[in-house]
Scaffold this motif. Structure first.
Motif, PDB file in Angstrom:
ATOM      1  N   PRO A  98       0.828  -1.214   0.000  1.00 34.04           N
ATOM      2  CA  PRO A  98       0.000   0.000   0.000  1.00 34.04           C
ATOM      3  C   PRO A  98       0.862   1.264   0.000  1.00 34.04           C
ATOM      4  O   PRO A  98       1.849   1.343   0.726  1.00 34.04           O
ATOM      5  CB  PRO A  98      -0.798  -0.101   1.314  1.00 34.04           C
ATOM      6  CG  PRO A  98      -0.634  -1.511   1.781  1.00 34.04           C
ATOM      7  CD  PRO A  98       0.674  -1.990   1.243  1.00 34.04           C
ATOM      8  N   SER A  99       0.480   2.231  -0.805  1.00 30.97           N
ATOM      9  CA  SER A  99       1.173   3.513  -0.817  1.00 30.97           C
ATOM     10  C   SER A  99       0.933   4.235   0.511  1.00 30.97           C
ATOM     11  O   SER A  99      -0.131   4.130   1.115  1.00 30.97           O
ATOM     12  CB  SER A  99       0.643   4.376  -1.971  1.00 30.97           C
ATOM     13  OG  SER A  99       1.066   5.704  -1.844  1.00 30.97           O
TER      14      SER A  99
ATOM     15  N   SER B 204      -4.487   3.065  -6.933  1.00 29.61           N
ATOM     16  CA  SER B 204      -5.629   3.256  -6.031  1.00 29.61           C
ATOM     17  C   SER B 204      -6.921   2.717  -6.626  1.00 29.61           C
ATOM     18  O   SER B 204      -7.826   2.326  -5.887  1.00 29.61           O
ATOM     19  CB  SER B 204      -5.792   4.745  -5.693  1.00 29.61           C
ATOM     20  OG  SER B 204      -6.024   5.510  -6.866  1.00 29.61           O
TER      21      SER B 204
ATOM     22  N   TYR C   2      -5.415  -1.717  -7.458  1.00 32.51           N
ATOM     23  CA  TYR C   2      -4.482  -2.559  -6.708  1.00 32.51           C
ATOM     24  C   TYR C   2      -4.503  -2.347  -5.192  1.00 32.51           C
ATOM     25  O   TYR C   2      -3.634  -2.867  -4.511  1.00 32.51           O
ATOM     26  CB  TYR C   2      -3.056  -2.356  -7.250  1.00 32.51           C
ATOM     27  CG  TYR C   2      -2.864  -2.964  -8.625  1.00 32.51           C
ATOM     28  CD1 TYR C   2      -2.524  -4.304  -8.781  1.00 32.51           C
ATOM     29  CD2 TYR C   2      -3.062  -2.209  -9.778  1.00 32.51           C
ATOM     30  CE1 TYR C   2      -2.360  -4.865 -10.035  1.00 32.51           C
ATOM     31  CE2 TYR C   2      -2.904  -2.760 -11.041  1.00 32.51           C
ATOM     32  CZ  TYR C   2      -2.553  -4.090 -11.155  1.00 32.51           C
ATOM     33  OH  TYR C   2      -2.400  -4.645 -12.413  1.00 32.51           O
ATOM     34  N   THR C   3      -5.469  -1.595  -4.658  1.00 37.15           N
ATOM     35  CA  THR C   3      -5.607  -1.519  -3.208  1.00 37.15           C
ATOM     36  C   THR C   3      -6.374  -2.749  -2.718  1.00 37.15           C
ATOM     37  O   THR C   3      -6.964  -3.491  -3.511  1.00 37.15           O
ATOM     38  CB  THR C   3      -6.376  -0.253  -2.788  1.00 37.15           C
ATOM     39  OG1 THR C   3      -7.694  -0.311  -3.342  1.00 37.15           O
ATOM     40  CG2 THR C   3      -5.669   1.008  -3.277  1.00 37.15           C
TER      41      THR C   3
END
Length: 591
Positions: free
Chosen positions: A351-352, A407, A410-411
């Motif tokens: 996660p970013s 977002s 791929y979250t």
């Protein structure tokens, strides 16, 4: 009696190097090393007149002395003359380093300095942003307690107000973890490269800095002119480590190379030490260490994002009461941190840490970059400054698109949504992907001509390759999500259209890699590039394993072998590709 020096050959004159011809030889030493003719045809170039640069700091503007002019025009060769190979060889046996003490407080410096009013690069204190939910009540800080002063005492620390709503607490470095060891560590780092420290710094600003401008060149050189002891140890080590990757692009090529593993060990040890007293130099050092061939570290990225938030890099500093050069540096550093977070999140599947709701940094403009074409190095193998500025700015725009891809698809929540809607086939995700796909195409179509792959200058390196590779990576990342869902699609024609589009993207990416020239491969490549090269092969394996018939499966099997062969050939000019080959072998070995 003194004799007039012999005229240098054309190549040595261009390199601004000493021209040495051994007795009985017809070519000079450097021309023999580079396998090129040694000629004496061209006339001397006219000397470039230095254009006076007015400092941005108020104190420097007021000082019109000769000293002010000298410091504001520091250039790589001004304070430390370039040594030719023979002279350096004689000095290297002594490895003497300077013992001058560092400046304790830049505010007390006599004469002009860019650092006098700095917030984030003080030598004796570190700063932390005072958040709105911290123990300091913002309503009290907004009262007129500062009495028109920028700073007021708060115990052993101080509070510095940079705008109506933004305040920092400045705490002393003394007493923090291993602070007393810094001089010893800096001396150890400098000794490892002595007497080549200045030559390596020149090499760094020639090749790395134009394409990754996260330092302020004049500030760095001003510090080094006084002493290496003014730096944060990991930053000094990081600059040397990256410069050493281009050792053969300098006059040092024939000399023994310094011990890079020991430098890396010192750099990684000291970056851990300085996190308890964060400064802008801590972020700079961490970002540079991540650009090493083996520098990938999600843990370090995570730490840097947290430290960047401590330093207020997520905020809009446009109107802060700090030197204008530092505002530009903060914006460049903030976006470099943003890019590192997003591309590392992609690389590691994590996660970013940087969210849109907590990001107020304005886009960089030309005025945020202190160097221009006049600061460009004429030596062979340098990087173009103006092209580097535009490249960095375009990479920011592309990373913003990548951020939306991550977002949206791929979250953890996006993955769950994909699983829940898989029974609907692929149409719903195509609709979701369409706006991002359009943005990617528009971004690519609007690239300035100077960033086209074929736009190369004679004897200049070009880092445009990492930007184009990042574009193909973003495209592939979007198509990976679509291809994975095709197993649930019942419409054969739609499956065929999606797979044809994915195939077209793959062929374009492979053609791009095959078309890379030495000027691209031997330049600076962004840290995520190793993964990006491997991802193209991973995408081939996805198309192979999801093939609808044996003929298609054989096609992609052959494409994977072809791509591995392209990487092996290219790795002879770019050793960092060995990591991509290894990663690809591991990730696709099961096939």
């Amino acid at each position: 009696s003194k004799t007039r020096p012999r005229r240098p050959c054309d190549s040595c004159r261009k390199r601004k190097s000493r021209c040495e011809i051994a007795e009985g030889a017809s070519s000079c030493v450097l021309c023999q090393f580079h396998y090129q003719p040694c000629t004496f045809v061209e006339n001397p170039r006219p000397r470039k007149r230095k254009i006076p640069i007015v400092s941005e700091d108020e104190d420097v503007r007021k000082d019109t002395s000769t000293e002010a002019s000298r410091v504001s025009q520091i250039s790589p060769g001004a304070a430390f003359p370039r040594h030719d190979a023979t002279a350096i060889s004689e000095i290297s046996s002594r490895s003497v380093i300077r013992q001058a003490p560092p400046v304790e407080n830049y505010a007390d410096l006599k004469g002009p300095s860019l650092l006098k009013k700095t917030l984030g690069l003080q030598n004796h204190r570190h700063s932390r942003y005072v958040g709105s939910s911290s123990e300091y009540e913002h309503s009290l800080l907004e009262l007129d307690a500062f009495n028109d002063r920028d700073e007021i005492p708060a115990g052993v620390a101080s509070l510095r107000k940079v705008s109506l709503h933004d305040t920092f607490i400045l705490a002393p470095d003394a007493g923090t973890q291993n602070h007393g060891d810094e001089i010893t560590e800096l001396d150890a780092i400098e000794t490892l490269v002595a007497p080549h420290g200045h030559a390596l710094i020149t090499l760094y600003f020639r090749i790395v800095h134009p394409s990754f401008p996260i330092l302020h060149k004049k500030v760095y050189l001003e510090k080094y002119q006084r002493t290496h002891r003014e730096f944060s140890p990991p930053l000094l080590a990081a600059v040397y480590i990256l410069a050493l990757q281009w050792w053969s692009f300098s006059d040092l090529a024939l000399l023994p190379k310094p011990d890079v593993p020991r430098l890396e060990k010192l750099g990684l040890k000291t970056i851990s030490d300085v996190t308890c007293r964060p400064k802008l130099s801590t972020i700079q050092a961490g970002l540079l260490l991540l650009q090493r061939f083996e520098g990938d570290s999600w843990a370090l990225v995570t730490k840097l994002v947290g430290l960047g938030q401590d330093l207020g890099l997520q905020l809009d500093c446009t109107r802060w009461r700090i030197p204008s050069w530092e505002r530009g540096l903060r914006k460049r550093l903030a976006w470099a941190l943003f890019m590192q977070d997003k591309w590392s999140a992609l690389v590691h599947g994590r996660p970013s840490h940087i969210l849109a709701d907590d990001w107020a940094v304005k886009h960089v403009t030309e005025s945020d970059f202190p160097e221009n074409a006049a600061d460009e190095d004429d030596e062979d193998g340098s990087t173009e400054v103006e092209k580097g500025r535009i490249l960095f700015s375009q990479m920011i725009g592309l990373t913003e698109i990548l951020s939306d891809i991550l977002s949206s698809f791929y979250t953890i929540r996006a993955e769950e949504e994909t699983r829940n809607n898989a029974h609907q086939g692929v149409r719903w995700i195509l609709e979701k992907a369409k706006p991002i796909q359009i943005r990617l195409k528009e971004w690519f179509a609007q690239l300035p001509d100077c960033l086209k792959m074929e736009n190369l200058k004679m004897r200049k390196l070009s880092s445009t390759g990492y930007l184009h590779l990042a574009y193909y990576t973003a495209e592939i990342t979007l198509h990976r999500r679509i291809v994975r869902l095709l197993a649930h699609e019942s419409d054969p024609s739609l499956v065929s259209i999606c797979r044809a589009a994915a195939k077209a993207r793959l062929i374009s990416a492979m053609d791009f890699v095959q078309g890379l020239r030495a000027e691209h491969l031997q330049s600076f490549w962004y840290s995520a590039s190793r993964y990006c090269f491997a991802l193209i092969g991973t995408f081939v394996s996805l198309l192979w394993v999801t093939s609808t018939n044996k003929e298609e499966a054989d096609f992609y099997k052959n494409k994977l072998e072809e791509y591995r062969w392209i990487l092996r050939l290219s790795s002879k000019s770019a050793p960092f590709l060995e990591r991509a080959i290894s990663t690809l072998a591991t990730s696709t070995g099961v096939l």
